[in-house]
Design a protein around this motif. Structure first.
Motif, PDB file in Angstrom:
ATOM      1  N   GLU A 163      43.700  32.522  24.046  1.00  0.00           N
ATOM      2  CA  GLU A 163      42.695  33.258  23.280  1.00  0.00           C
ATOM      3  C   GLU A 163      42.207  34.491  24.031  1.00  0.00           C
ATOM      4  O   GLU A 163      41.616  35.396  23.442  1.00  0.00           O
ATOM      5  CB  GLU A 163      41.521  32.344  22.930  1.00  0.00           C
ATOM      6  CG  GLU A 163      41.898  31.253  21.931  1.00  0.00           C
ATOM      7  CD  GLU A 163      40.751  30.332  21.606  1.00  0.00           C
ATOM      8  OE1 GLU A 163      39.667  30.482  22.221  1.00  0.00           O
ATOM      9  OE2 GLU A 163      40.917  29.458  20.734  1.00  0.00           O
ATOM     10  N   PRO A 165      43.211  37.887  25.988  1.00  0.00           N
ATOM     11  CA  PRO A 165      44.381  38.790  25.962  1.00  0.00           C
ATOM     12  C   PRO A 165      45.281  38.634  27.184  1.00  0.00           C
ATOM     13  O   PRO A 165      46.507  38.644  27.064  1.00  0.00           O
ATOM     14  CB  PRO A 165      43.753  40.185  25.910  1.00  0.00           C
ATOM     15  CG  PRO A 165      42.409  39.972  25.289  1.00  0.00           C
ATOM     16  CD  PRO A 165      41.952  38.616  25.757  1.00  0.00           C
ATOM     17  N   GLU A 166      44.669  38.447  28.357  1.00  0.00           N
ATOM     18  CA  GLU A 166      45.453  38.323  29.588  1.00  0.00           C
ATOM     19  C   GLU A 166      46.294  37.042  29.570  1.00  0.00           C
ATOM     20  O   GLU A 166      47.440  37.031  30.017  1.00  0.00           O
ATOM     21  CB  GLU A 166      44.527  38.325  30.809  1.00  0.00           C
ATOM     22  CG  GLU A 166      43.780  39.621  31.018  1.00  0.00           C
ATOM     23  CD  GLU A 166      42.475  39.712  30.237  1.00  0.00           C
ATOM     24  OE1 GLU A 166      41.667  40.593  30.552  1.00  0.00           O
ATOM     25  OE2 GLU A 166      42.265  38.894  29.312  1.00  0.00           O
ATOM     26  N   ARG A 168      47.261  35.416  26.820  1.00  0.00           N
ATOM     27  CA  ARG A 168      48.262  35.566  25.755  1.00  0.00           C
ATOM     28  C   ARG A 168      49.465  36.354  26.247  1.00  0.00           C
ATOM     29  O   ARG A 168      50.617  36.019  25.963  1.00  0.00           O
ATOM     30  CB  ARG A 168      47.603  36.244  24.553  1.00  0.00           C
ATOM     31  CG  ARG A 168      48.409  36.182  23.283  1.00  0.00           C
ATOM     32  CD  ARG A 168      47.540  36.360  22.054  1.00  0.00           C
ATOM     33  NE  ARG A 168      46.781  37.604  22.067  1.00  0.00           N
ATOM     34  CZ  ARG A 168      45.445  37.680  22.150  1.00  0.00           C
ATOM     35  NH1 ARG A 168      44.723  36.575  22.241  1.00  0.00           N
ATOM     36  NH2 ARG A 168      44.840  38.847  22.145  1.00  0.00           N
ATOM     37  N   LYS A 169      49.208  37.384  27.032  1.00  0.00           N
ATOM     38  CA  LYS A 169      50.288  38.232  27.557  1.00  0.00           C
ATOM     39  C   LYS A 169      51.246  37.416  28.431  1.00  0.00           C
ATOM     40  O   LYS A 169      52.472  37.555  28.321  1.00  0.00           O
ATOM     41  CB  LYS A 169      49.679  39.386  28.367  1.00  0.00           C
ATOM     42  CG  LYS A 169      50.700  40.361  28.912  1.00  0.00           C
ATOM     43  CD  LYS A 169      49.999  41.494  29.654  1.00  0.00           C
ATOM     44  CE  LYS A 169      51.019  42.466  30.242  1.00  0.00           C
ATOM     45  NZ  LYS A 169      50.356  43.562  31.001  1.00  0.00           N
ATOM     46  N   LYS A 203      48.404  38.786  16.682  1.00  0.00           N
ATOM     47  CA  LYS A 203      48.262  40.201  17.008  1.00  0.00           C
ATOM     48  C   LYS A 203      46.988  40.746  16.396  1.00  0.00           C
ATOM     49  O   LYS A 203      46.734  40.532  15.202  1.00  0.00           O
ATOM     50  CB  LYS A 203      49.470  41.004  16.485  1.00  0.00           C
ATOM     51  CG  LYS A 203      50.776  40.640  17.191  1.00  0.00           C
ATOM     52  CD  LYS A 203      51.938  41.452  16.639  1.00  0.00           C
ATOM     53  CE  LYS A 203      53.236  41.083  17.336  1.00  0.00           C
ATOM     54  NZ  LYS A 203      54.399  41.818  16.793  1.00  0.00           N
ATOM     55  N   PRO A 204      46.181  41.415  17.185  1.00  0.00           N
ATOM     56  CA  PRO A 204      44.912  41.952  16.670  1.00  0.00           C
ATOM     57  C   PRO A 204      45.119  43.043  15.631  1.00  0.00           C
ATOM     58  O   PRO A 204      46.155  43.676  15.605  1.00  0.00           O
ATOM     59  CB  PRO A 204      44.221  42.505  17.935  1.00  0.00           C
ATOM     60  CG  PRO A 204      45.308  42.734  18.913  1.00  0.00           C
ATOM     61  CD  PRO A 204      46.398  41.751  18.597  1.00  0.00           C
TER      62      PRO A 204
END
Length: 204
Positions: A163, A165-166, A168-169, A203-204
């Motif tokens: 949840e 971003p880091e 998820r990457k 994806k945002p």
């Protein structure tokens, strides 16, 4: 309904909570011999499922942090399990220890540590504390554990980290691992893997 990895609530847990005995139980964790500490941890886990307010007021997390470092594997296991019952908030201080326990030689300790991380990473602070402690790779290692509980808790903890971003990457490179778990016989693991993939690929 009991949280993942816990025994059903003890029948007398409600009475202990209502009698205001939790602070006394927490203090006894320091003084009693290990066989009694095991009983106290079981009792605290059940009481936390009933009502965590008094435990929070008793500063239970620092006491559990000490027990997570015990050389006794049963104490480590039960302390991590008690943290699963503890509501999120105030657990950031124990996250590095929980990450360390993901590599514990005892699989049950690993499973309970992953379960505790699953709840500790509900908050944004918890997510980033776990990412800073490099929780992702040992959690990925638990996806091939022989214990279904460990696999399930690890998937759910990784979903929490995805949840951010880091997180998820990093996890995008491991989607194939979750797709393998979607084919596992256990329905709970299948569903958790499916949710994890959706969060990782969002994806945002």
């Amino acid at each position: 309904m009991p949280r993942e990895g816990l025994l059903p609530a003890m029948p007398r847990a409600k009475g202990i909570v209502n009698s205001g005995l939790i602070p006394s139980l927490v203090r006894k964790l320091h003084r009693e011999e290990e066989s009694i500490q095991e009983i106290l941890l079981d009792t605290l886990a059940a009481c936390l499922q009933e009502d965590a307010t008094e435990a929070l007021n008793s500063r239970v997390v620092p006491f559990l942090k000490e027990k997570l470092l015990s050389p006794n594997e049963i104490i480590r296991c039960k302390a991590a399990r008690t943290l699963i019952a503890h509501p999120s908030g105030g657990q950031e201080a124990v996250i590095p220890i929980l990450v360390h326990l993901l590599r514990d030689p005892v699989e049950e300790v690993q499973a309970n540590a992953a379960g505790a991380l699953m709840y500790a990473t509900v908050t944004t602070e918890g997510k980033y504390a776990a990412l800073d402690a490099e929780a992702i790779h040992p959690l990925l290692g638990l996806l091939v554990s022989s214990l279904q509980k460990a696999r399930l808790n690890a998937i759910k903890a990784l979903t929490m980290l995805a949840e951010a971003p880091e997180g998820r990457k990093i996890l995008k490179a491991h989607v194939h691992t979750f797709r393998v778990l979607e084919a596992e016989p256990g329905e709970a693991v299948q569903r958790a893997a499916e949710v994890a993939i959706k969060v990782i690929e969002w994806k945002p």
